[in-house]
Motif scaffolding. Structure first.
Motif, PDB file in Angstrom:
ATOM      1  N   SER A 149       1.525  -1.378  -0.282  1.00 46.78           N
ATOM      2  CA  SER A 149       0.109   0.098  -0.025  1.00 46.78           C
ATOM      3  C   SER A 149       0.677   1.316  -0.283  1.00 46.78           C
ATOM      4  O   SER A 149       1.924   1.219   1.080  1.00 46.78           O
ATOM      5  N   ASP A 150       0.792   2.180  -1.062  1.00 43.62           N
ATOM      6  CA  ASP A 150       1.669   3.561  -1.124  1.00 43.62           C
ATOM      7  C   ASP A 150       0.900   4.627   0.579  1.00 43.62           C
ATOM      8  O   ASP A 150       1.879   5.518   0.713  1.00 43.62           O
ATOM      9  N   ARG A 151      -0.144   4.208   0.738  1.00 45.23           N
ATOM     10  CA  ARG A 151      -0.394   4.892   2.231  1.00 45.23           C
ATOM     11  C   ARG A 151       0.188   4.558   3.111  1.00 45.23           C
ATOM     12  O   ARG A 151       1.088   5.012   3.900  1.00 45.23           O
ATOM     13  N   LEU A 152       0.790   3.365   3.606  1.00 43.13           N
ATOM     14  CA  LEU A 152       1.199   2.421   4.533  1.00 43.13           C
ATOM     15  C   LEU A 152       2.558   2.362   4.720  1.00 43.13           C
ATOM     16  O   LEU A 152       2.611   2.007   5.878  1.00 43.13           O
ATOM     17  N   ALA A 153       2.862   2.275   3.414  1.00 46.62           N
ATOM     18  CA  ALA A 153       4.704   2.430   2.725  1.00 46.62           C
ATOM     19  C   ALA A 153       5.080   3.287   3.955  1.00 46.62           C
ATOM     20  O   ALA A 153       6.547   3.013   4.026  1.00 46.62           O
ATOM     21  N   SER A 154       4.593   4.054   4.355  1.00 48.99           N
ATOM     22  CA  SER A 154       5.689   5.341   4.471  1.00 48.99           C
ATOM     23  C   SER A 154       5.651   5.140   5.871  1.00 48.99           C
ATOM     24  O   SER A 154       6.449   5.863   6.819  1.00 48.99           O
ATOM     25  N   LEU A 155       4.617   4.153   6.626  1.00 50.56           N
ATOM     26  CA  LEU A 155       5.128   3.478   7.935  1.00 50.56           C
ATOM     27  C   LEU A 155       5.909   2.562   8.321  1.00 50.56           C
ATOM     28  O   LEU A 155       6.654   2.337   9.382  1.00 50.56           O
ATOM     29  N   LEU A 156       6.799   1.942   6.966  1.00 49.04           N
ATOM     30  CA  LEU A 156       7.883   0.991   6.748  1.00 49.04           C
ATOM     31  C   LEU A 156       8.867   1.602   7.852  1.00 49.04           C
ATOM     32  O   LEU A 156       9.325   0.559   8.218  1.00 49.04           O
ATOM     33  N   PRO A 157       9.415   2.518   7.099  1.00 48.94           N
ATOM     34  CA  PRO A 157      10.591   3.399   7.810  1.00 48.94           C
ATOM     35  C   PRO A 157      10.771   3.509   9.672  1.00 48.94           C
ATOM     36  O   PRO A 157      11.450   3.626   9.898  1.00 48.94           O
ATOM     37  N   ALA A 158       9.402   3.965   9.946  1.00 45.18           N
ATOM     38  CA  ALA A 158       9.222   4.087  11.447  1.00 45.18           C
ATOM     39  C   ALA A 158       9.405   2.912  12.107  1.00 45.18           C
ATOM     40  O   ALA A 158       9.945   2.531  12.623  1.00 45.18           O
ATOM     41  N   ALA A 159       8.548   1.867  11.333  1.00 41.27           N
ATOM     42  CA  ALA A 159       8.807   0.356  11.749  1.00 41.27           C
ATOM     43  C   ALA A 159       9.712   0.268  12.367  1.00 41.27           C
ATOM     44  O   ALA A 159      10.198  -0.909  12.982  1.00 41.27           O
ATOM     45  N   THR A 160      10.892  -0.041  10.854  1.00 45.92           N
ATOM     46  CA  THR A 160      12.519  -0.492  11.087  1.00 45.92           C
ATOM     47  C   THR A 160      12.863   0.411  11.985  1.00 45.92           C
ATOM     48  O   THR A 160      13.972  -0.682  12.724  1.00 45.92           O
ATOM     49  N   ARG A 161      12.870   1.334  12.111  1.00 50.64           N
ATOM     50  CA  ARG A 161      13.400   2.216  13.444  1.00 50.64           C
ATOM     51  C   ARG A 161      13.070   1.939  14.130  1.00 50.64           C
ATOM     52  O   ARG A 161      14.035   1.764  15.383  1.00 50.64           O
ATOM     53  N   MET A 162      11.900   1.514  15.108  1.00 54.11           N
ATOM     54  CA  MET A 162      11.841   1.482  16.529  1.00 54.11           C
ATOM     55  C   MET A 162      12.143  -0.241  16.469  1.00 54.11           C
ATOM     56  O   MET A 162      12.469  -0.197  18.084  1.00 54.11           O
ATOM     57  N   ALA A 163      12.480  -1.055  15.341  1.00 54.46           N
ATOM     58  CA  ALA A 163      12.366  -2.233  15.212  1.00 54.46           C
ATOM     59  C   ALA A 163      14.369  -2.141  15.489  1.00 54.46           C
ATOM     60  O   ALA A 163      15.016  -2.847  17.259  1.00 54.46           O
ATOM     61  N   SER A 164      15.096  -1.049  14.569  1.00 57.84           N
ATOM     62  CA  SER A 164      16.550  -1.362  14.881  1.00 57.84           C
ATOM     63  C   SER A 164      16.493  -1.182  17.128  1.00 57.84           C
ATOM     64  O   SER A 164      17.606  -1.027  17.480  1.00 57.84           O
ATOM     65  N   LEU A 165      15.917   0.267  17.076  1.00 56.76           N
ATOM     66  CA  LEU A 165      16.192   0.432  18.747  1.00 56.76           C
ATOM     67  C   LEU A 165      15.841  -0.054  20.156  1.00 56.76           C
ATOM     68  O   LEU A 165      16.604  -0.255  20.010  1.00 56.76           O
ATOM     69  N   GLN A 166      14.419  -1.181  19.203  1.00 55.55           N
ATOM     70  CA  GLN A 166      14.400  -1.889  20.022  1.00 55.55           C
ATOM     71  C   GLN A 166      15.917  -3.304  20.412  1.00 55.55           C
ATOM     72  O   GLN A 166      16.121  -3.659  21.599  1.00 55.55           O
ATOM     73  N   LYS A 167      16.115  -3.656  19.020  1.00 55.45           N
ATOM     74  CA  LYS A 167      17.754  -4.460  19.114  1.00 55.45           C
ATOM     75  C   LYS A 167      18.233  -3.261  20.170  1.00 55.45           C
ATOM     76  O   LYS A 167      19.332  -4.761  20.632  1.00 55.45           O
ATOM     77  N   GLU A 168      18.833  -2.485  19.836  1.00 53.77           N
ATOM     78  CA  GLU A 168      19.965  -1.601  20.897  1.00 53.77           C
ATOM     79  C   GLU A 168      19.522  -1.762  22.127  1.00 53.77           C
ATOM     80  O   GLU A 168      20.426  -2.315  22.833  1.00 53.77           O
ATOM     81  N   VAL A 169      18.479  -1.181  21.996  1.00 53.49           N
ATOM     82  CA  VAL A 169      17.512  -1.708  24.340  1.00 53.49           C
ATOM     83  C   VAL A 169      18.524  -3.332  24.909  1.00 53.49           C
ATOM     84  O   VAL A 169      19.114  -3.244  26.011  1.00 53.49           O
ATOM     85  N   ARG A 170      17.770  -4.124  24.200  1.00 56.88           N
ATOM     86  CA  ARG A 170      18.234  -5.519  24.298  1.00 56.88           C
ATOM     87  C   ARG A 170      19.484  -5.865  24.126  1.00 56.88           C
ATOM     88  O   ARG A 170      19.706  -6.652  25.509  1.00 56.88           O
ATOM     89  N   LEU A 171      20.268  -5.254  24.019  1.00 55.64           N
ATOM     90  CA  LEU A 171      21.944  -5.529  23.227  1.00 55.64           C
ATOM     91  C   LEU A 171      22.133  -4.528  24.886  1.00 55.64           C
ATOM     92  O   LEU A 171      23.135  -5.200  25.215  1.00 55.64           O
TER      93      LEU A 171
END
Length: 167
Positions: free
Chosen positions: A30-52
């Motif tokens: 979805s073009d409209r929802l695709a804009s959420l993907l960078p935010a989701a990826t960023r939050m996932a990266s942050l979660q990974k850093e916090v866990r480490l």
């Protein structure tokens, strides 16, 4: 012309890999929802850093948001929240070293969020000890001095060793 198909990727922090792949594929379609993907990826990266950064005892902590320099973490209990408050300055400094703009850490207690599923909960009777551990408990039970204060402890250690030896 369609953009080149990107391979699916796993959002770190989601419990089931297939679910996260399905979610990222859905967002990409979805073009409209695709804009959420960078935010989701960023939050996932942050979660990974916090866990480490945090010790394993904080594995149930999850990143809720990072807005205007305020990192909000969800924790499963007030006991974990109290201990995490002590780790907050260390976490903040480590994240800043890794390039995250974290000015403060906020902790929210969300009891049901990080509880394991029923099938993940192990019953104490199902736990197995290696033979060396059983032997160590037997030796400990024999090595403790016999006294009224030690009697319940010695009895418990011997019961544990006998019970585990029988399995």
């Amino acid at each position: 012309m369609q953009p080149p198909k990107q391979p699916p990727f796993h959002i770190y922090g989601t419990r089931v890999r297939r679910t996260s792949i399905d979610a990222t594929d859905f967002l990409r379609r979805s073009d409209r929802l695709a804009s959420l993907l960078p935010a989701a990826t960023r939050m996932a990266s942050l979660q990974k850093e916090v866990r480490l950064i945090l010790p394993p005892m904080y594995a149930g902590c999850e990143v809720m948001s990072l807005q205007e320099g305020v990192l909000t973490l969800a924790v499963p209990s007030s006991a974990v929240a109290a201990k995490l408050k002590q780790q907050a300055p260390k976490l903040q400094a480590a994240l800043q070293k890794k390039g995250w703009q974290v000015d403060s850490v906020r902790i929210k207690i969300q009891v049901g969020r990080a509880l394991p599923a029923r099938e993940e909960v192990m019953k104490p009777s199902s736990l197995e000890l290696p033979p060396t551990a059983v032997q160590a408990f037997e030796e400990l039970g024999d090595a403790l001095p016999e006294s009224p204060q030690n009697a319940p402890l010695i009895a418990a250690i011997r019961r544990l060793a006998e019970k585990r030896k029988a399995k």
